[in-house]
Design a protein around this motif. Structure first.
Motif, mmCIF file in Angstrom:
data_model
loop_
_atom_site.group_PDB
_atom_site.id
_atom_site.type_symbol
_atom_site.label_atom_id
_atom_site.label_comp_id
_atom_site.label_asym_id
_atom_site.label_seq_id
_atom_site.Cartn_x
_atom_site.Cartn_y
_atom_site.Cartn_z
ATOM 1 N N THR A 1 0.917 -1.377 -0.529
ATOM 2 C CA THR A 1 0.245 0.145 0.281
ATOM 3 C C THR A 1 0.850 1.007 -0.062
ATOM 4 O O THR A 1 1.951 1.192 0.986
ATOM 5 N N VAL A 2 0.579 1.880 -0.381
ATOM 6 C CA VAL A 2 1.369 3.313 -1.053
ATOM 7 C C VAL A 2 0.461 4.809 -0.013
ATOM 8 O O VAL A 2 -0.762 5.362 -0.841
ATOM 9 N N ALA A 3 0.829 5.135 0.290
ATOM 10 C CA ALA A 3 0.348 6.192 1.589
ATOM 11 C C ALA A 3 0.701 7.844 -0.122
ATOM 12 O O ALA A 3 1.972 8.276 -0.486
ATOM 13 N N THR A 4 -0.225 8.066 -0.657
ATOM 14 C CA THR A 4 -0.716 9.402 -1.611
ATOM 15 C C THR A 4 -1.370 9.849 -0.822
ATOM 16 O O THR A 4 -2.268 10.013 0.314
ATOM 17 N N ASP A 5 -1.252 11.632 -0.913
ATOM 18 C CA ASP A 5 -2.145 12.694 -0.617
ATOM 19 C C ASP A 5 -3.284 12.703 -1.542
ATOM 20 O O ASP A 5 -4.240 13.110 -1.117
ATOM 21 N N LYS A 6 -3.876 11.414 -1.757
ATOM 22 C CA LYS A 6 -5.223 11.342 -2.305
ATOM 23 C C LYS A 6 -5.900 10.133 -1.818
ATOM 24 O O LYS A 6 -7.157 9.617 -2.302
ATOM 25 N N GLY A 7 -4.891 9.914 -0.745
ATOM 26 C CA GLY A 7 -5.485 8.003 -0.002
ATOM 27 C C GLY A 7 -4.703 7.180 -0.913
ATOM 28 O O GLY A 7 -3.370 7.279 -1.681
ATOM 29 N N PRO A 8 -5.361 5.878 -0.009
ATOM 30 C CA PRO A 8 -4.211 5.115 0.404
ATOM 31 C C PRO A 8 -4.059 4.506 -2.232
ATOM 32 O O PRO A 8 -5.009 4.301 -2.293
ATOM 33 N N LEU A 9 -2.932 4.063 -2.444
ATOM 34 C CA LEU A 9 -3.045 3.009 -3.544
ATOM 35 C C LEU A 9 -2.539 1.916 -3.621
ATOM 36 O O LEU A 9 -1.163 1.751 -3.242
ATOM 37 N N ALA A 10 -3.367 0.300 -4.064
ATOM 38 C CA ALA A 10 -2.929 -0.371 -3.801
ATOM 39 C C ALA A 10 -1.953 -0.794 -4.919
ATOM 40 O O ALA A 10 -1.999 -0.831 -6.401
ATOM 41 N N VAL A 11 -0.839 -1.355 -4.540
ATOM 42 C CA VAL A 11 0.304 -1.022 -5.582
ATOM 43 C C VAL A 11 0.872 -3.280 -6.149
ATOM 44 O O VAL A 11 1.274 -3.601 -5.116
ATOM 45 N N TYR A 12 1.173 -3.840 -7.086
ATOM 46 C CA TYR A 12 0.870 -4.966 -7.245
ATOM 47 C C TYR A 12 2.228 -5.138 -7.983
ATOM 48 O O TYR A 12 1.863 -4.437 -9.066
ATOM 49 N N VAL A 13 2.963 -5.471 -7.531
ATOM 50 C CA VAL A 13 4.735 -5.908 -8.908
ATOM 51 C C VAL A 13 4.896 -7.245 -8.605
ATOM 52 O O VAL A 13 4.436 -8.408 -8.323
ATOM 53 N N ALA A 14 4.451 -7.796 -10.311
ATOM 54 C CA ALA A 14 4.791 -9.203 -10.408
ATOM 55 C C ALA A 14 5.720 -9.316 -11.580
ATOM 56 O O ALA A 14 5.683 -8.907 -12.773
ATOM 57 N N HIS A 15 6.204 -10.826 -11.433
ATOM 58 C CA HIS A 15 7.069 -11.253 -12.532
ATOM 59 C C HIS A 15 6.889 -13.155 -12.920
ATOM 60 O O HIS A 15 6.466 -13.728 -12.141
ATOM 61 N N LEU A 16 5.780 -13.240 -14.249
ATOM 62 C CA LEU A 16 5.018 -13.939 -13.772
ATOM 63 C C LEU A 16 6.105 -14.919 -14.371
ATOM 64 O O LEU A 16 6.724 -15.154 -15.288
ATOM 65 N N GLY A 17 5.694 -16.871 -14.641
ATOM 66 C CA GLY A 17 6.974 -17.854 -15.050
ATOM 67 C C GLY A 17 7.157 -17.484 -16.540
ATOM 68 O O GLY A 17 6.570 -16.775 -17.257
ATOM 69 N N SER A 18 7.771 -17.497 -17.108
ATOM 70 C CA SER A 18 8.522 -17.927 -18.455
ATOM 71 C C SER A 18 8.139 -19.029 -19.178
ATOM 72 O O SER A 18 7.503 -19.335 -18.604
ATOM 73 N N VAL A 19 7.716 -18.563 -20.219
ATOM 74 C CA VAL A 19 7.357 -19.511 -21.472
ATOM 75 C C VAL A 19 8.625 -19.726 -22.619
ATOM 76 O O VAL A 19 9.752 -18.696 -22.860
ATOM 77 N N ARG A 20 9.104 -20.545 -23.126
ATOM 78 C CA ARG A 20 9.349 -21.503 -23.823
ATOM 79 C C ARG A 20 9.141 -22.580 -25.063
ATOM 80 O O ARG A 20 7.427 -22.869 -25.009
#
Length: 325
Positions: free
Chosen positions: A197-216
């Protein structure tokens, strides 16, 4: 009268190739995914447009009016799918700049990459494919610009704003009967997604960071996407359950958003590039990008602009977007 030129002219197949191309573009979601074939086609779907001028030249060379007429189908479908990406939709302004980069585990210059990213002006910077060896370098080089950061496994978020409630997100890299027998610390070491959760002056912002599995692309097995697909479903379900109204997902999804596997995400989130970018925004491979697999998706906020940052030492290009409330 016999004409050598007419005799040398290749015999045509009429409108069939154009019709087939149009149907592939129109019905791509119904192409069988046996051996990952459907995902492979959808990964490079925009490039199907290159066949249109080739077919047009062939039709004109054969003087086939029917082949020219049928080309209207793929042209219309392609423009409907991708025509909106061909003009600049960016707008000035924005409350927050966010950026994402797969920094590559074999990056020869992590310090230089960190400095380039810090100079981008992003308020939130998501990095994926972090290695234990390079993590300290990124933390050191980014510390002055970003006083807050959170790392879980191989993904991290650096922020100019306070972070809280950071936790890993299970991307189902482990599955089957032995998955629950592995120690927690071992699982944490290869975590590939987080939520904070990022605290901004406009309220909380939920942030997801993802690195999905590789493809072959594997001989005899086709386009292998199993781990990527499990991760896409898991992240989609997690985002669906997110209670915060404002959500941003930053990550290397190892696939384009045309791929059917991302329907769970694209039905709930919008692409910053599609709504506020200029062009396709391809990110991989960095030397000659052919696909946008690095994504910025949003919900509850408005993307004002989206762009691709200059190359670093990675095999991916970084992406950025301005968002507003």
């Amino acid at each position: 009268m016999y004409s050598p030129l007419a005799a040398a002219r290749p015999s045509g197949r009429g409108p069939a190739p154009a019709l087939l191309l149009g149907l592939v573009l129109l019905l791509h979601a119904r192409i069988t995914d046996r051996g990952g074939f459907g995902s492979l086609v959808e990964s490079f779907l925009p490039w199907c447009g290159l066949f249109i001028p080739v077919l047009l030249i062939g039709a004109l060379w054969r003087r086939s009016a029917s082949a020219v007429a049928v080309l209207v189908l793929p042209v219309v479908v392609w423009l409907n799918l991708f025509g909106g990406l061909l003009h600049d939709k960016s707008r000035p302004g924005g409350d927050l700049t966010v950026a994402e980069h797969n920094v590559a585990d074999a990056n020869p210059d992590p310090a230089g990459t960190a400095r380039d990213l810090a100079a981008s002006g992003a308020g939130l910077l998501a990095l994926v494919e972090l290695t234990p060896q390079a993590r300290g370098t990124y933390e050191k080089e980014l510390a002055q610009t970003y006083p807050y950061h959170a790392v879980r496994g191989t993904v991290g978020l650096w922020s100019k704003l306070p972070l809280s409630d950071t936790r890993p997100v299970d991307t189902k890299m482990d599955y089957g009967p032995l998955a629950n027998t592995k120690p927690v610390d071992l699982k944490m070491s290869y975590t590939r997604a987080l939520r904070t959760t990022v605290a901004t002056d406009k309220g909380p912002l939920a942030v997801y960071v993802a690195h999905l599995g590789s493809v072959r692309l594997m001989p005899g097995k086709g386009f292998w996407t199993d781990s990527r697909d499990r991760g896409a479903q898991a992240v989609g379900e997690t985002v669906a359950a997110e209670r915060n109204k404002r959500v941003v997902l930053l990550g290397d999804l190892n696939g384009t958003l045309d791929d059917r596997v991302f329907a769970g995400l694209t039905s709930r989130m919008r692409s910053a590039q599609s709504e506020a970018g200029n062009g396709f925004g391809f990110t991989w491979p960095a030397r000659f990008p052919v696909a946008r697999i690095d994504q910025i998706l949003v919900r509850g906020v408005t993307p004002e602009s989206s762009w691709v940052l200059p190359a670093t030492g990675s095999d991916h290009l970084p992406v950025a977007a301005d968002i507003s409330w």
